[in-house]
Scaffold this active site. Sequence first.
Site, PDB file in Angstrom:
ATOM      1  N   ASP A 243       7.432 -11.971  -7.971  1.00 48.89           N
ATOM      2  CA  ASP A 243       6.980 -11.192  -6.807  1.00 48.89           C
ATOM      3  C   ASP A 243       5.699 -11.825  -6.289  1.00 48.89           C
ATOM      4  OD1 ASP A 243       5.765  -9.114  -5.124  1.00 48.89           O
ATOM      5  OD2 ASP A 243       7.300  -7.790  -5.953  1.00 48.89           O
ATOM      6  N   ILE A 244       5.639 -12.009  -4.983  1.00 52.12           N
ATOM      7  CA  ILE A 244       4.492 -12.697  -4.379  1.00 52.12           C
ATOM      8  C   ILE A 244       3.238 -11.811  -4.383  1.00 52.12           C
ATOM      9  CG2 ILE A 244       4.773 -12.108  -1.919  1.00 52.12           C
ATOM     10  CD1 ILE A 244       4.351 -15.651  -3.369  1.00 52.12           C
TER      11      ILE A 244
ATOM     12  N   GLU B 123      11.211  -1.508   1.462  1.00 54.05           N
ATOM     13  CA  GLU B 123      10.683  -2.645   2.239  1.00 54.05           C
ATOM     14  C   GLU B 123      11.752  -3.692   2.555  1.00 54.05           C
ATOM     15  OE1 GLU B 123       7.583  -6.200   1.455  1.00 54.05           O
ATOM     16  OE2 GLU B 123       7.076  -4.339   0.431  1.00 54.05           O
TER      17      GLU B 123
ATOM     18  N   HIS C 102      16.995  -4.683  -5.590  1.00 54.31           N
ATOM     19  CA  HIS C 102      16.159  -5.493  -6.485  1.00 54.31           C
ATOM     20  C   HIS C 102      15.552  -4.636  -7.582  1.00 54.31           C
ATOM     21  CE1 HIS C 102      13.691  -4.208  -3.047  1.00 54.31           C
ATOM     22  NE2 HIS C 102      12.660  -4.168  -3.873  1.00 54.31           N
TER      23      HIS C 102
ATOM     24  N   HIS D 124      12.334  -4.551 -10.183  1.00 55.07           N
ATOM     25  CA  HIS D 124      11.026  -5.107 -10.539  1.00 55.07           C
ATOM     26  C   HIS D 124      10.932  -5.118 -12.066  1.00 55.07           C
ATOM     27  CE1 HIS D 124       8.880  -4.543  -6.564  1.00 55.07           C
ATOM     28  NE2 HIS D 124       9.853  -3.654  -6.408  1.00 55.07           N
TER      29      HIS D 124
HETATM   30  P1  5GP Z   1       9.920  -2.764  -2.532  1.00 61.36           P
HETATM   31  O1  5GP Z   1      11.002  -2.738  -1.497  1.00 61.36           O
HETATM   32  O2  5GP Z   1      10.456  -2.802  -3.910  1.00 61.36           O
HETATM   33  O3  5GP Z   1       8.859  -1.751  -2.325  1.00 61.36           O
HETATM   34  O4  5GP Z   1       9.108  -4.132  -2.311  1.00 61.36           O
HETATM   35  C1  5GP Z   1       9.686  -5.384  -2.215  1.00 61.36           C
HETATM   36  C2  5GP Z   1       8.902  -6.356  -3.068  1.00 61.36           C
HETATM   37  O5  5GP Z   1       9.257  -7.665  -2.639  1.00 61.36           O
HETATM   38  C3  5GP Z   1       7.367  -6.262  -2.925  1.00 61.36           C
HETATM   39  O6  5GP Z   1       6.812  -6.110  -4.217  1.00 61.36           O
HETATM   40  C4  5GP Z   1       6.967  -7.555  -2.268  1.00 61.36           C
HETATM   41  O7  5GP Z   1       5.753  -8.071  -2.762  1.00 61.36           O
HETATM   42  C5  5GP Z   1       8.118  -8.476  -2.596  1.00 61.36           C
HETATM   43  N1  5GP Z   1       8.337  -9.448  -1.562  1.00 61.36           N
HETATM   44  C6  5GP Z   1       8.531  -9.198  -0.253  1.00 61.36           C
HETATM   45  N2  5GP Z   1       8.702 -10.338   0.436  1.00 61.36           N
HETATM   46  C7  5GP Z   1       8.632 -11.345  -0.484  1.00 61.36           C
HETATM   47  C8  5GP Z   1       8.738 -12.764  -0.375  1.00 61.36           C
HETATM   48  O8  5GP Z   1       8.945 -13.343   0.677  1.00 61.36           O
HETATM   49  N3  5GP Z   1       8.621 -13.466  -1.538  1.00 61.36           N
HETATM   50  C9  5GP Z   1       8.422 -12.863  -2.753  1.00 61.36           C
HETATM   51  N4  5GP Z   1       8.325 -13.651  -3.822  1.00 61.36           N
HETATM   52  N5  5GP Z   1       8.310 -11.522  -2.882  1.00 61.36           N
HETATM   53  C10 5GP Z   1       8.411 -10.778  -1.745  1.00 61.36           C
END
Ligand code: 5GP
Length: 128
Positions: free
Chosen positions: A29-30, A88, A93, A95
């Site tokens: 995760d970035i 998002e 996915h 984590h």
């Molecule tokens: P969630 O939908 O689980 O809240 O968040 C999506 C996760 O994907 C976040 O933790 C965000 O940092 C990660 N994320 C979003 N875009 C990218 C990307 O382009 N590259 C990487 N490595 N992680 C990403």
Amino acid sequence: MATIFSRIIAGEIPCYKVAENDHYFAFLDINPLAKGHTLVVPKCETDYIFDLDDQTLAGMTIFAKQIAEKLQKMTGCKKVAMVVLGLEVPHAHIHLIPMNTESDVDFRKEKLKLTPEEFSEIAQALRG
Ligand code: 5GP
């Protein structure tokens, strides 16, 4: 339009890859909550994790388990949290977050700022 995670899997957007097989892909995760914070995704593009067919969902959990074992070994953490949340990115996915206390998995916390070298080092250690 392809999701950002599909574009990562296709190699159109760079990532720090941790593992891959025919059906799943894992990368750092970035915006990590902890060193080694990894995202595990299915290669098929499905938004909601519980819309995955049973076999894909079960296989994804097993794939995640293999990475979690490596994360625990690498970081020495007490447990690896497996978290599914967020709206998002419309691509299912998981984590995986090394944790020693429950607050390590607080998504409201400020994220770590790692250098490209640190990300590369972690990904390499997990691939090994
Ligand atoms: P969630 O939908 O689980 O809240 O968040 C999506 C996760 O994907 C976040 O933790 C965000 O940092 C990660 N994320 C979003 N875009 C990218 C990307 O382009 N590259 C990487 N490595 N992680 C990403």
